[in-house]
Design an enzyme around this catalytic site. Structure first.
Site, PDB file in Angstrom:
ATOM      1  N   THR A 246    -120.213  19.105  40.786  1.00 37.58           N
ATOM      2  CA  THR A 246    -119.013  19.407  40.005  1.00 37.58           C
ATOM      3  C   THR A 246    -118.823  20.898  39.772  1.00 37.58           C
ATOM      4  O   THR A 246    -119.797  21.658  39.636  1.00 37.58           O
ATOM      5  CB  THR A 246    -119.080  18.696  38.635  1.00 37.58           C
ATOM      6  OG1 THR A 246    -117.993  19.135  37.804  1.00 37.58           O
ATOM      7  CG2 THR A 246    -120.383  19.017  37.912  1.00 37.58           C
TER       8      THR A 246
ATOM      9  N   GLU B 251    -117.935  22.043  37.099  1.00 39.80           N
ATOM     10  CA  GLU B 251    -118.386  22.310  35.730  1.00 39.80           C
ATOM     11  C   GLU B 251    -119.725  23.041  35.726  1.00 39.80           C
ATOM     12  O   GLU B 251    -120.123  23.605  34.701  1.00 39.80           O
ATOM     13  CB  GLU B 251    -118.496  21.001  34.937  1.00 39.80           C
ATOM     14  CG  GLU B 251    -117.172  20.320  34.647  1.00 39.80           C
ATOM     15  CD  GLU B 251    -116.353  21.018  33.570  1.00 39.80           C
ATOM     16  OE1 GLU B 251    -116.946  21.667  32.692  1.00 39.80           O
ATOM     17  OE2 GLU B 251    -115.114  20.908  33.612  1.00 39.80           O
TER      18      GLU B 251
ATOM     19  N   TYR C 104    -122.733  17.391  30.142  1.00 38.98           N
ATOM     20  CA  TYR C 104    -122.391  16.870  31.472  1.00 38.98           C
ATOM     21  C   TYR C 104    -122.769  17.867  32.558  1.00 38.98           C
ATOM     22  O   TYR C 104    -123.416  17.517  33.556  1.00 38.98           O
ATOM     23  CB  TYR C 104    -120.894  16.564  31.523  1.00 38.98           C
ATOM     24  CG  TYR C 104    -120.352  16.320  32.911  1.00 38.98           C
ATOM     25  CD1 TYR C 104    -120.617  15.125  33.572  1.00 38.98           C
ATOM     26  CD2 TYR C 104    -119.564  17.266  33.555  1.00 38.98           C
ATOM     27  CE1 TYR C 104    -120.114  14.884  34.847  1.00 38.98           C
ATOM     28  CE2 TYR C 104    -119.065  17.046  34.823  1.00 38.98           C
ATOM     29  CZ  TYR C 104    -119.331  15.851  35.467  1.00 38.98           C
ATOM     30  OH  TYR C 104    -118.834  15.626  36.727  1.00 38.98           O
TER      31      TYR C 104
ATOM     32  N   LYS D 107    -125.584  17.586  35.507  1.00 37.77           N
ATOM     33  CA  LYS D 107    -125.177  17.704  36.905  1.00 37.77           C
ATOM     34  C   LYS D 107    -125.918  18.842  37.622  1.00 37.77           C
ATOM     35  O   LYS D 107    -126.139  18.786  38.834  1.00 37.77           O
ATOM     36  CB  LYS D 107    -123.669  17.927  36.994  1.00 37.77           C
ATOM     37  CG  LYS D 107    -122.847  16.658  36.877  1.00 37.77           C
ATOM     38  CD  LYS D 107    -122.989  15.799  38.126  1.00 37.77           C
ATOM     39  CE  LYS D 107    -122.000  14.675  38.180  1.00 37.77           C
ATOM     40  NZ  LYS D 107    -122.063  13.898  39.438  1.00 37.77           N
TER      41      LYS D 107
END
Length: 363
Positions: A128, A130, A152, A156
């Site tokens: 991701t 992010e 999150y 990840k």
């Protein structure tokens, strides 16, 4: 013989599109699903019953089930798309997020090794944007330093690095696609893009009064999920396992997305004010349709994601602009305008039926 692919997270947006893509390529597709008393398979319902599409029960939180599924299927390719994928929810459920998004990746890799498939099975890990979080350079590419800014993103990041470790330690063909925001008409309704297109459609048809959002100035790189699954597949078709940024290479604000969605729903918005006081006003009526709410601000917020897909374009021959930003928003709004119209018609029928029952016309 046809290649066999195992997709975790098959019921999600990406899983459904990837299933369609691989079936069209002649694959035998196995989707892994979790047992639930609630039916959540609407995105793949049209695929069930197809000769080469199969479902198996398993869970990223249960290593034994992963080993059982992988041993039975013995896939040529695994696409690990399953995750707790909502950033805001990761603040509310950080332990669950870590178990699935971090340790879950490790369980998949170990299951492949335990089943004796380390030399034959290729693995794609859905990473991701992010990871870049509190960004250190713009745009972001494969060499940009990570600065995760949510539970999150931290989970990840473990997933990303454990894939790299298994690639180097065990010579496994495992890769990460660093996916920037990718949306579609199948996006979950709690995600901001789908929340906007649904609200615009409902407001345009008189079913909702106002839309509340968080930071309107947040910048994102939005692409079409249906295009992005092709890049996932291309990554596993290369001679050498590598990680790639999957992005459109174009950046827009939440405000711009909102303006365009309402435009396609037949409403022209004008934004006035700043910060928490900013409002989206219908130019035709002067009515306030969009407001900012503190409820949608995160403890730490990522505000400037902008991907550089040059490597994927150059090495994979992938076109990140198959669907433009404007086309993406229109696809989503058209879908949701039709969805709301059906809901209105069903409600009208229900109300009429209730009225007839009350009057004794229908028994």
């Amino acid at each position: 013989m046809a290649k066999k692919a195992l997709i975790t997270g098959v019921t999600g947006q990406d899983g459904s599109y990837l299933s369609e893509f691989l079936l069209d390529k002649g694959y035998e597709v196995y989707g892994m699903i979790r047992r639930s008393s609630v039916d959540y398979r609407e995105r793949i319902a049209h695929l069930e019953g197809r000769e080469n599409f199969h479902l198996r029960y398993g869970d990223l939180g249960d290593s034994m089930s992963l080993v059982a599924v992988i041993a039975q299927v013995r896939p040529d390719e695994i696409y690990n798309l399953a995750a707790q994928s909502h950033v805001q929810v990761s603040f509310d459920a950080p332990e669950f997020t870590a178990d699935i998004d971090a340790t879950g990746v490790l369980r998949v890799l170990e299951a492949v090794r335990n089943c004796g498939l380390a030399d034959t099975c290729r693995i794609y890990q859905a990473s991701t944007s992010e990871l870049y979080g509190k960004v250190e350079e713009v745009p972001q590419n494969e060499d940009t330093p990570f600065h995760p800014y949510s539970p999150y993103a931290v989970a990840k990041q473990y997933g990303y690095w454990i894939v790299r470790e298994y690639r180097e330690a065990y010579n496994m063909f495992c890769c990460s696609g660093i996916l920037f925001n990718h949306e579609s008409e199948r996006r979950g309704e709690t995600f901001v893009t789908r929340k906007i297109t649904l609200a615009a459609s409902r407001i345009a048809q008189g079913k909702q009064d106002k839309l509340y959002l968080g930071n309107l100035s947040s910048l994102r790189d939005w692409g079409y999920a249906k295009d992005y699954v092709e890049c996932m597949w291309l990554i596993l078709q290369q001679d050498k396992p590598q990680d790639y940024v999957i992005a459109s290479g174009v950046q827009h604000s939440v405000r711009e997305f909102c303006e365009l969605a309402f435009h396609y729903a037949g409403i022209e918005l004008e934004f006035k004010g700043e910060g928490m006081d900013e409002k989206g006003i219908d130019k035709a009526t002067g009515k306030v349709l969009v407001e900012v709410s503190p409820d949608f601000y995160r403890p730490t917020d990522v505000v400037n994601l902008f991907g550089d897909p040059s490597k994927a374009k150059r090495e994979l021959g992938w076109n990140p602009q198959s669907t433009t930003f404007e086309e993406l928003v229109k696809i989503m709004v058209d879908h949701d305008m039709a969805k709301v119209a059906v809901e209105r018609a069903e409600e009208h029928i229900r109300l009429n039926l209730e009225e007839y029952l009350e009057k004794g016309v229908v028994k």
